[in-house]
Every structure is written in structure tokens, then in C-alpha cells.
Design an enzyme around this catalytic site. Structure first.
Site, PDB file in Angstrom:
ATOM      1  N   GLU A 112     -37.814  48.856  29.532  1.00  0.00           N
ATOM      2  CA  GLU A 112     -38.329  47.967  28.473  1.00  0.00           C
ATOM      3  C   GLU A 112     -39.539  47.170  28.941  1.00  0.00           C
ATOM      4  O   GLU A 112     -40.544  47.079  28.224  1.00  0.00           O
ATOM      5  CB  GLU A 112     -37.233  47.013  27.999  1.00  0.00           C
ATOM      6  CG  GLU A 112     -37.718  46.045  26.919  1.00  0.00           C
ATOM      7  CD  GLU A 112     -36.653  45.048  26.494  1.00  0.00           C
ATOM      8  OE1 GLU A 112     -35.584  45.469  26.055  1.00  0.00           O
ATOM      9  OE2 GLU A 112     -36.914  43.834  26.595  1.00  0.00           O
ATOM     10  N   GLU A 125     -46.639  47.587  24.794  1.00  0.00           N
ATOM     11  CA  GLU A 125     -46.871  46.471  23.873  1.00  0.00           C
ATOM     12  C   GLU A 125     -46.327  45.138  24.405  1.00  0.00           C
ATOM     13  O   GLU A 125     -46.615  44.093  23.818  1.00  0.00           O
ATOM     14  CB  GLU A 125     -46.294  46.783  22.484  1.00  0.00           C
ATOM     15  CG  GLU A 125     -44.800  47.049  22.430  1.00  0.00           C
ATOM     16  CD  GLU A 125     -44.422  48.505  22.755  1.00  0.00           C
ATOM     17  OE1 GLU A 125     -45.236  49.223  23.356  1.00  0.00           O
ATOM     18  OE2 GLU A 125     -43.299  48.900  22.428  1.00  0.00           O
ATOM     19  N   CYS A 165     -31.939  44.153  20.575  1.00  0.00           N
ATOM     20  CA  CYS A 165     -31.857  43.575  21.935  1.00  0.00           C
ATOM     21  C   CYS A 165     -31.670  44.649  22.988  1.00  0.00           C
ATOM     22  O   CYS A 165     -31.961  44.417  24.159  1.00  0.00           O
ATOM     23  CB  CYS A 165     -30.670  42.634  22.065  1.00  0.00           C
ATOM     24  SG  CYS A 165     -30.616  41.362  20.845  1.00  0.00           S
ATOM     25  N   GLU A 207     -34.327  36.473  14.832  1.00  0.00           N
ATOM     26  CA  GLU A 207     -33.674  37.628  14.209  1.00  0.00           C
ATOM     27  C   GLU A 207     -32.836  37.202  13.001  1.00  0.00           C
ATOM     28  O   GLU A 207     -32.765  37.914  11.996  1.00  0.00           O
ATOM     29  CB  GLU A 207     -32.787  38.328  15.250  1.00  0.00           C
ATOM     30  CG  GLU A 207     -32.235  39.657  14.769  1.00  0.00           C
ATOM     31  CD  GLU A 207     -31.591  40.458  15.894  1.00  0.00           C
ATOM     32  OE1 GLU A 207     -31.294  39.889  16.962  1.00  0.00           O
ATOM     33  OE2 GLU A 207     -31.391  41.658  15.698  1.00  0.00           O
ATOM     34  N   SER A 212     -34.861  45.337  13.851  1.00  0.00           N
ATOM     35  CA  SER A 212     -35.447  44.002  13.845  1.00  0.00           C
ATOM     36  C   SER A 212     -36.708  44.007  14.705  1.00  0.00           C
ATOM     37  O   SER A 212     -36.725  44.612  15.781  1.00  0.00           O
ATOM     38  CB  SER A 212     -34.431  43.012  14.426  1.00  0.00           C
ATOM     39  OG  SER A 212     -35.072  41.798  14.730  1.00  0.00           O
ATOM     40  N   GLU A 242     -35.230  36.517  10.245  1.00  0.00           N
ATOM     41  CA  GLU A 242     -35.711  37.820   9.743  1.00  0.00           C
ATOM     42  C   GLU A 242     -34.652  38.453   8.840  1.00  0.00           C
ATOM     43  O   GLU A 242     -34.972  38.961   7.756  1.00  0.00           O
ATOM     44  CB  GLU A 242     -36.004  38.731  10.946  1.00  0.00           C
ATOM     45  CG  GLU A 242     -36.587  40.075  10.566  1.00  0.00           C
ATOM     46  CD  GLU A 242     -36.754  40.984  11.793  1.00  0.00           C
ATOM     47  OE1 GLU A 242     -36.560  40.537  12.948  1.00  0.00           O
ATOM     48  OE2 GLU A 242     -37.063  42.170  11.573  1.00  0.00           O
ATOM     49  N   CYS A 250     -23.223  44.674  27.110  1.00  0.00           N
ATOM     50  CA  CYS A 250     -23.959  44.563  28.369  1.00  0.00           C
ATOM     51  C   CYS A 250     -23.048  44.245  29.547  1.00  0.00           C
ATOM     52  O   CYS A 250     -23.406  44.540  30.693  1.00  0.00           O
ATOM     53  CB  CYS A 250     -25.024  43.482  28.256  1.00  0.00           C
ATOM     54  SG  CYS A 250     -26.196  43.782  26.938  1.00  0.00           S
ATOM     55  N   LYS A 294     -33.574  47.854  30.968  1.00  0.00           N
ATOM     56  CA  LYS A 294     -34.568  46.767  30.945  1.00  0.00           C
ATOM     57  C   LYS A 294     -35.755  47.085  31.849  1.00  0.00           C
ATOM     58  O   LYS A 294     -36.850  46.581  31.638  1.00  0.00           O
ATOM     59  CB  LYS A 294     -33.922  45.438  31.370  1.00  0.00           C
ATOM     60  CG  LYS A 294     -32.902  44.899  30.388  1.00  0.00           C
ATOM     61  CD  LYS A 294     -33.534  44.318  29.144  1.00  0.00           C
ATOM     62  CE  LYS A 294     -32.492  44.005  28.078  1.00  0.00           C
ATOM     63  NZ  LYS A 294     -33.084  43.742  26.764  1.00  0.00           N
TER      64      LYS A 294
HETATM   65 FE1  SF4 Z   1     -28.144  48.070  26.130  1.00  0.00          FE
HETATM   66 FE2  SF4 Z   1     -26.449  48.548  28.102  1.00  0.00          FE
HETATM   67 FE3  SF4 Z   1     -28.790  47.417  28.633  1.00  0.00          FE
HETATM   68 FE4  SF4 Z   1     -26.917  46.025  27.344  1.00  0.00          FE
HETATM   69  S1  SF4 Z   1     -26.781  46.772  29.444  1.00  0.00           S
HETATM   70  S2  SF4 Z   1     -29.098  46.141  26.798  1.00  0.00           S
HETATM   71  S3  SF4 Z   1     -25.932  47.607  26.099  1.00  0.00           S
HETATM   72  S4  SF4 Z   1     -28.467  49.488  27.824  1.00  0.00           S
END
Ligand code: SF4
Length: 451
Positions: free
Chosen positions: A227, A232, A165, A144, A185, A147, A376, A224
Site C-alpha cells: 500500500e 498516488e 482500510c 468514511e 470508499s 462519506e 487484522c 501495507k
Molecule cells: Fe487486510 Fe489482513 Fe492487512 Fe488487515 S492485516 S489490512 S485484513 S491484509
């Protein structure tokens, strides 16, 4: 709020991150308040007139729910089945914030740094390997940061560059501001890099059939879970020619891991401390502070300063106060190669929305956004010690703990990570190489309604 609005956040059964028990819900509206006022999702949804309720999966509604009616979609029982299957090689990777939250579930003081107990607990639960997401946080900075320098120096892509992220932030942009996708990014999040590399690089070096590997990320984050399901994010399978092979298999939140440890009858603080496995188990101080709001920016600035100016970052950048703390929007200016880089650090997507809506975001070159309060460390999957709303003192205790860990590391710049150097020398080549593009970068798409 419009009358057609429900009193609480509706959660669709196919939501990959959170679930809701309507029988328990007391309709207190705490979840809706946080979604509208901090995350800013309820509000744009109302403005666009969409019939259904958009979710960016951050889990802040779950974190605000006193009844526990909304909670992370639990996967620890699937993880337990995997470790009991002799055909599987189960590899855990733990995100930086877990080590300053997990101890609180076992009577530890707020922010207690329990990295070595956490690793031991995972081994006791049956892990074949325990790796550190701080390793891939360093790798994220290499990609990153490179980039950003390309965009900034060569004017190759639009500025500002947004960090990517945080999957909730990425989905926010895809849903409400797809015109800003070019600012994101293309670098994958640390957990997504980690998954792709374990099934390619790590499996090759260790002589393990990638089809036997079960990758489990432990994170403070419910988003996550969404995610890793993105279509992809199956680049290991593409690289290896194995259709259907996912980069990551499960995400467990800090709370889920605590529940599993309790169910297994493990005395957390009685464990003998142990360290991460090598090859992808070493993180710099910069990688560790990724859990804090401002941590990604500080890590990136340390690396970019070293690359552009050819010297070690000054003390000022090694404890860069302008990006630290619980102020929701923090600005700074750093000189790189004689040019000023204007940065902003934001938490809460509603605060980010205000920067975008007013055009103020275009006053910056590099913008870090994390959805959760304090970053986080305040994620939707973190414990709350039974106190709602989670007080700032608790978040600050975790934040301080990660900064202390950074100070105590033997190396604090992602550029100095020897395991990352080995990865580039033996497998990836250089940042943004063809191999890096295949395994470490990704793309995004508009989710705007009606398109
Ligand atoms: Fe985003 Fe919250 Fe997950 Fe961290 S814990 S990646 S700030 S959603």
C-alpha cells in the site's frame, strides 16, 4: 486444480510485501490452499487464464508456511539505519493489532495487551516520536462515516459502500472486480492518513522539516508494504511541493519489530511502560477495535448514529454483537434517522467474492471487508506462537483483548477524540473538505488483465 498450477505460491522477486526462498520450500501446498480456499485469488486467476500469478499481498501464504519459506520482506534493518542517522527524525506509528500480538513473541499470553511496553521498546530502539494509528482510525471513521452518510442520505454515489482500510481487499477489487471500484470508499486507510498528516500537520506544529522525517508504520499486515508504495500515496509531497516525498517510508510487521527488539537485546517485559506522544497519539475505543473483524463497522455505526440521531449511541451499539465474532459473514440492520441501514461484515476475500458473484452484496448499504481471518489481528505479519494453522482460540484472545481495551477507554466514539477535533479546527476544516480530499482521500484503478 489445473496441471499448469505450481504446488506452492510463486512469489515474484519484485513483490513489495513478501519473499520466498525456493531452497527451503517443501512444496507442501499449504500456501496454495489458503490462497485458493480463503483468499480466493488462486481460483479467479485460473478462471481468467492469466499466465502469471496475481498476489494481493495479504501474506496469508506466509502465515501458513511451516518452513518459513515465504515471509514478509523485512525492512527493520533499514529502520535501524534511519534511527542511527542524526539527520533523520524517525516517527513510528503503531496499528491497533500490534499491541495484542507483540507480547506473544516474548512469552506473553495470547492477546496480552502490551501497548505501553511496545511504546517503550520503540523509544529504546531510537524513536524520536511514537504515535498511534488508532488516532487515524478515528479520522478514517470521521471521513468514511461522512462519506457513507452522503451516499446513503443524498444518494450521491453507488451503494453498497465498501470499506477501503484493507489494501489486499482494495487490490482484489481493482484486479477482479474493477466495475465495483465506485463502491470503494475513497477514504484512505488509517496508516496512509497517518503518513500524510505526519509530514504536513505534525511537522508544521512541531517545527520539523518534513524532508528529515522517516515515517515507519508498524502493522500486523504485509499488504501495507504494498500500500505505501502505491503511486498516488504521496499527497504530503504534493501539498508541500516536494517532489518524491513519500507519505510513509517503511512498514514493519509485528514479527519484524519483535526480531529487531530481540537483536537489540531489549528485555521486553522489563521495560518501564510509557505512553504515546501527543498530537496524533490518542485513539478512542472505536479506533482501537479497528483490528477486529467488524471493528470498522461498529466504529462507523457509533459515529453515524450520533451524527444522524443527535444523541449518544445506545448500549446496544457500544457492544454491537451482530458484527462481532469469527463468523465469516455477519449481517445486521441499524436504524439511522428512521431509515434502515443494512450492513455486512466479511473476512476472507473468497467469502466476499461469493457475495459479489451471487449479487447478494447488493442487498446491503455498507460492507466491511478484511482479508485476513478474524481481521487484522490475524494478519500475515502477526506471530503464530509456533502453532499452525493458527487456532481460533488465539485469534479470539486478541479480539477479546481489543474489545476490553475499548471498554476501558475514557471515550469510545471517534467524534469525541480531542486531538481529531484540534486537527479539524486548525488544519483540515471539516470532513470531506478540500483539504481532506487532498490529504485523506484517494483513488483506485483497474488492474484487470488485458486492459
Ligand atoms: Fe487486510 Fe489482513 Fe492487512 Fe488487515 S492485516 S489490512 S485484513 S491484509
Amino acid at each position: 486444480m489445473s496441471e499448469r498450477y505450481p504446488k506452492s505460491v510463486p512469489v515474484s522477486p519484485d513483490n513489495p510485501a513478501i519473499e520466498k526462498d525456493e531452497d527451503i520450500c517443501a512444496n507442501c501446498s499449504h500456501c496454495l490452499a489458503v490462497c485458493a480456499e480463503e483468499i480466493g485469488v488462486a481460483q479467479p486467476c485460473k478462471v481468467t487464464g492469466a499466465d502469471d500469478f496475481t498476489c494481493i499481498h495479504c501474506g496469508q501464504c506466509a502465515a501458513a508456511c511451516p518452513e518459513r519459506a515465504i515471509r514478509a520482506k523485512s525492512q527493520w534493518r533499514e529502520a535501524a539505519m534511519a534511527v542511527n542517522d542524526p539527520q533523520k527524525i524517525v516517527i513510528f506509528s503503531t496499528a491497533p493489532s500490534v499491541r495484542v500480538g507483540l507480547g506473544e513473541c516474548f512469552g506473553g499470553k495470547p492477546g496480552d495487551f502490551v501497548e505501553s511496553y511496545m511504546v517503550s521498546a520503540l523509544r529504546k530502539l531510537g524513536a524520536d516520536f511514537v504515535l498511534d494509528v488508532a488516532f487515524s482510525a478515528d479520522l478514517t471513521i470521521m471521513e468514511e462515516g461522512t462519506e457513507f452518510l452522503k451516499r446513503f442520505i443524498a444518494d450521491s454515489h453507488p451503494l453498497p459502500q465498501f470499506t477501503s482500510c484493507c489494501p489486499a481487499w482494495v487490490k482484489y477489487i481493482e484486479t477482479f472486480h474493477p466495475e465495483r471500484i465506485p463502491c470503494l470508499s475513497s477514504t484512505k486507510s488509517p496508516i496512509s492518513m497517518q503518513g500524510a498528516l505526519i509530514k504536513t500537520y505534525f511537522s508544521k506544529e512541531k517545527g520539523i522539516d518534513p524532508r528529515r522525517i522517516v515515517n515507519i508504520a508498524v502493522a500486523p499486515c504485509t499488504a501495507k508494504k504494498f500500500e505505501i508504495s502505491r503511486e498516488e500515496l504521496c499527497s504530503a509531497g504534493a501539498y508541500l511541493g516536494i517532489p518524491g516525498l513519500r507519505d510513509n517510508d517503511y512498514v514493519l510487521t509485528t514479527r519484524e519489530l519483535a526480531e529487531w527488539i530481540r537483536e537489540a537485546g531489549i528485555g521486553f517485559y522489563d521495560l518501564t511502560p510509557s505512553a504515546f506522544d501527543s498530537l496524533m497519539g490518542e485513539g478512542s475505543g472505536a479506533g482501537v477495535i479497528f483490528g477486529n473483524t467488524g471493528g470498522v463497522m461498529e466504529a462507523a455505526l457509533r459515529m453515524a448514529y450520533s451524527v444522524v440521531n443527535g444523541i449518544e449511541p445506545p448500549d446496544l451499539l457500544m457492544q454491537y454483537q451482530p458484527v462481532r465474532g469469527l463468523e465469516q459473514v455477519k449481517e445486521s440492520v441499524v436504524s439511522l434517522g428512521g431509515r434502515d441501514v443494512r450492513t455486512a461484515v466479511v473476512y476472507g476475500t473468497r467469502a466476499a467474492e461469493q457475495l459479489i458473484a451471487t449479487g447478494a452484496v447488493d442487498d446491503y448499504d455498507f460492507v466491511e471487508v478484511m482479508t485476513c481471518p478474524g481481521g487484522c489481528i490475524g494478519g500475515g505479519g502477526q506471530p503464530d506462537n509456533g502453532i499452525l494453522p493458527v487456532p481460533d482460540q488465539l485469534r479470539m484472545a486478541r479480539i477479546r483483548s481489543l474489545y476490553l481495551a475499548d471498554q476501558e477507554r475514557s471515550f469510545r466514539n471517534s467524534l469525541e477524540n480531542q486531538e481529531i477535533k484540534h486537527l479539524y479546527e486548525t488544519f483540515i476544516g471539516e470532513p470531506m473538505s478540500k483539504m481532506a480530499q487532498l490529504l485523506l482521500h484517494t483513488s483506485y484503478h483497474s488492474r484487470k488483465r488485458g486492459i
